[in-house]
Design an enzyme around this catalytic site. Structure first.
Site, short mmCIF file in Angstrom:
data_model
loop_
_atom_site.label_atom_id
_atom_site.label_comp_id
_atom_site.label_asym_id
_atom_site.label_seq_id
_atom_site.Cartn_x
_atom_site.Cartn_y
_atom_site.Cartn_z
N GLU A 137 57.85 57.39 16.38
CA GLU A 137 58.42 57.08 15.21
C GLU A 137 58.21 58.31 14.38
OE1 GLU A 137 56.88 53.99 12.06
OE2 GLU A 137 58.40 54.51 11.12
N GLU A 165 56.72 44.17 11.79
CA GLU A 165 58.18 44.58 10.93
C GLU A 165 59.47 44.08 12.27
OE1 GLU A 165 58.44 48.82 9.25
OE2 GLU A 165 60.89 47.37 8.38
C1 BGC Z 1 61.17 50.87 9.69
C2 BGC Z 1 62.07 52.17 10.01
C3 BGC Z 1 63.79 52.30 9.13
C4 BGC Z 1 63.36 52.44 8.08
C5 BGC Z 1 63.78 53.08 7.43
C6 BGC Z 1 60.81 51.52 8.53
O1 BGC Z 1 60.16 50.84 8.44
O2 BGC Z 1 60.72 51.49 10.60
O3 BGC Z 1 62.38 52.87 11.45
O4 BGC Z 1 65.11 52.43 9.37
O5 BGC Z 1 61.93 51.63 7.56
O6 BGC Z 1 63.40 53.49 6.01
#
Ligand code: BGC
Length: 714
Positions: free
Chosen positions: A596, A324
């Site tokens: 996260e 990502e």
């Molecule tokens: C990311 C985030 C992001 C989110 C949005 C994720 O995959 O890692 O931190 O803000 O998607 O929904």
């Protein structure tokens, strides 16, 4: 670079090198260089400059940075050779945006300028070949083969619009620090793993032993699961470096980086001294330090700082490890205050904001990520409000109104886009992330990440926040009428929110912590009902035993909403809570960065079974350190850029000593306290040309100008 051509190769390769020999006599020589991809240059066998992953990541169709190096010292009288190595970097299709590519061919553009006016520019006369870098990818890693034949390739011009070229905007990515192996581990599965003791963004450098020939593979992980190497949360990113070597040497990858604490090495058993982790990120200046006598708390502060270091890799990313690593708007919006107190982030965020604007749709919607390689534009609360909230935070902290002027038009366009989602004065349509990853509805709804707080209530609140900022921005820029226009828009939205979401006697219709937090923090609740709502919020948090149930929306403002409405003690208990979910729970579970999810690791130490979205280096919840700066150290700009500052320390029993030192644009600000027996000693430092309001607990504020001050209290 009028005469230089973008040079790629006819053959289909992931990486190549082009070189040129030339004669040099004397005088200064500069090299200007960039790439469609990533590059580094070598002059007479020596690497030019200290930058990595140049030219960095921008929306290349709009902006492509050119780096300039003084290369005089690398030249010799007579014959010289320059080589430019090129890889795909962010330019070329990546696992996470397989359908998006800025172009089909990678290429380099270079120009050597001699003091006497002579120039050497890239063109079809340069000699192209394969290089020791056989393939490279930001996400998958790099393969270097020192044994393979390097076939000649055919240089060709790659047409590309040179009007997008600009100089370097922010500090480049560099190798910033080297970490030694803390422990070499043989895992239960028999893997040889090196633990660096810190989750970082970077690469590993190895030194191979005498006589070693063959293939070495390096893999990367953030955690061990039951002692074994754990890579499930990397998703599709291969994160593997391969070196095929024929002699002893020092090897590390050029065109990639990984997010890791542990490295597994396959193919050779190296001793710990031959393995080093190299921290690689944007070379920003550290400007803020908070230190206390509480080791667990210091670790939390460090975790946020390492979160920044792991995620400010040319753009502010969500995470550095999985497939990502995008410039997610919501994440940096949550973390911006903490970041701006910790490092000088003006450069990197100015560059990123330009790409945010570059990604804005004609009708004003904001991309979810910048640079926008996904093409999703929306008006989602908090994520899209990055276009107003981040410039405002930067303006307040650094005092530079150009953050406002550069983004003002985009903010207004965004407001118009939001207005298209309104009916009867309230936003009622559009995609929302909600209180992303909140812990308040997981038992109810498996697979729902958006928390329990009403999505449209949230977006209406954040629209009110943006309208306030646009109005204030207009005022700073001297646009009085526009300021008034947006103030009135905010007033009518506020009235509509109150009518829709509060009862006639002022009770908020939602009972989630996040709903209450944002109503209090952003002045949504009418003043006459504020105390009642604050008491409800307090009771709500107490009922949850001071655990954090809020997600991306509520968390950055949770402790402010409590502390600023009479519940500092409760805020403190949340801050120091060590049960899951909570900040110190992460610390006690061994986190070296911010996770996260509140339950990225479970209380039994196992990773959250949902590996599809579980990063151990996601800084959004590191936003709590902004609270430490502004409410515990109590350093708050009263006017933009700290021309006037309020310093209001709030000592905590958990921290007998606390020192916050901030190198503001005006100079050094210090707020410190120490418990000595029954006394507390406060020390302050106020920079030149700054007026400070200093307020000790239970006392009136005193106004002081620059200098060092000390107070002793019982
Ligand atoms: C990311 C985030 C992001 C989110 C949005 C994720 O995959 O890692 O931190 O803000 O998607 O929904």
């Amino acid at each position: 670079m009028e005469y230089a051509k973008f040079i790629g190769v006819k053959e289909s390769v992931e990486s190549f090198a082009i070189k040129k020999t030339f004669n040099y006599e004397c005088g200064r020589v500069t090299l200007e260089c960039t790439a469609l991809g990533v590059y580094f240059a070598v002059l007479n066998g020596k690497r030019v400059g200290r930058d990595y992953l140049s030219p960095g990541w921008t929306a290349y169709d709009k902006t492509l940075q050119v780096q300039t190096y003084d290369v005089t010292d690398l030249l010799v009288a007579g014959n010289n050779e320059i080589t430019v190595f090129v890889g795909g970097g962010w330019f070329y299709r990546q696992p996470t945006y397989p359908h998006y590519s800025y172009g089909d061919k990678i290429a380099a553009l270079a120009e050597l300028t001699f003091e006497n006016g002579k120039r050497i520019v890239t063109d079809e006369t340069w000699i192209a070949s394969e290089s020791f870098i056989r393939s490279s990818s930001i996400y998958d890693g790099e393969i270097q083969d020192f044994t393979a034949e390097r076939r000649p390739l055919t240089p060709i011009e790659i047409p590309y619009d040179k009007s997008v070229l600009v100089g370097q905007i922010c500090e480049p990515v560099r190798n910033i620090e080297r970490l030694k192996v803390k422990e070499k581990i043989l895992t239960p599965r028999g893997e040889i793993v090196y633990d660096f003791g810190q989750n970082i963004a970077g690469v590993v450098e190895i030194k191979t032993p005498k006589g070693f020939k063959g293939k070495i593979e390096l893999r990367f992980a953030e955690i061990l699961d039951e002692g074994n190497f754990y890579t499930e949360n990397l998703r599709k990113a291969k994160c593997t470096d391969v070196f095929i070597v024929k002699e002893e040497g020092v090897y590390s990858p050029e065109f990639t980086y990984h997010g890791f604490r542990y490295a597994q090495i396959i193919g050779v058993d190296l001793d710990s001294d031959s393995v080093v982790a190299v921290v690689r990120h944007t070379d920003m200046k550290r400007i803020g330090y908070v230190t206390t006598d509480n080791a667990r708390f210091n670790r939390l502060v460090d975790n946020a700082v390492w979160g920044l270091r792991g995620n400010f890799v040319d753009i502010p990313t969500d995470c550095p490890q999985r497939d990502e690593r995008m410039g997610w708007t919501g994440d940096v919006n949550a973390f911006c205050g903490t970041a701006a107190f910790s490092y000088d982030v003006r450069g990197i965020l100015r560059k990123w904001l330009a790409d945010l604007r570059n990604g804005q749709s004609e009708t004003g919607e904001i991309p979810r990520i910048a640079p926008d390689v996904w093409g999703n534009k929306a008006t989602s609360a908090f994520w899209a409000d990055a276009i107003s909230m981040i410039p405002w935070t930067l303006y307040r902290i650094y005092g530079d109104a150009s953050f406002l002027s550069e983004n003002y038009a985009a903010m207004k366009k965004f407001v118009a886009a939001r207005e298209n989602t309104m009916t009867d004065g309230l936003i009622v349509r559009g995609f929302e992330f909600g209180d992303w990853l909140a812990m308040d509805n997981e038992p109810l709804l498996v697979g729902e990440f958006r928390g329990r707080t009403d999505l449209y209530y949230i977006v209406n609140v954040f629209h009110a926040v943006t309208l306030q900022i646009v109005s204030d921005t207009a005022a700073v820029l001297g646009k009085t009428q526009e300021s008034e226009l947006y103030r009135r828009k905010r007033e009518s939205l506020l009235a509509a929110i109150r009518k829709e979401y509060f009862t006639l006697s002022g009770r908020l219709c939602f009972d989630t912590v996040t709903a209450q937090v944002i109503a209090l923090h952003f002045g949504i609740v009418e003043d006459k009902y504020r105390d009642k709502l604050a008491a409800e919020l307090n009771a709500n948090v107490v009922k949850r035993k001071y655990c954090v149930t809020t997600g991306f929306i509520g968390t950055p403002f949770l402790l402010f909403a409590l502390a600023d409405n009479g519940y500092f003690e409760t805020a403190k208990k949340v801050l120091f809570n060590d049960k899951c979910p909570g900040w110190l729970f992460e610390v006690d579970t061994g986190a070296t960065t911010i996770w996260e999810r509140w339950n990225s690791a479970l209380p039994n130490g196992k990773p959250n079974p949902d590996a599809s979205m579980n990063s151990y280096n996601h800084y959004a919840y590191g936003s709590v350190i902004e609270f430490v700066w502004r409410r515990i150290a109590g350093i708050e700009p009263l006017s933009a850029g700290f021309a006037t500052v309020s310093v209001k320390p709030r000592p905590c029993a958990e921290l007998s000593e606390m020192r916050a030192e901030y190198d503001s644009v005006k100079g050094k600000i210090v707020s410190e306290y120490k418990r000595v027996g029954d006394k507390i000693i406060y020390n302050f430092e106020i920079p030149e040309n700054t007026q400070a309001e200093i307020k000790l607990p239970n006392e009136d504020a005193v106004s002081l100008s620059s200098g060092k001050y000390s107070f002793e209290r019982d």
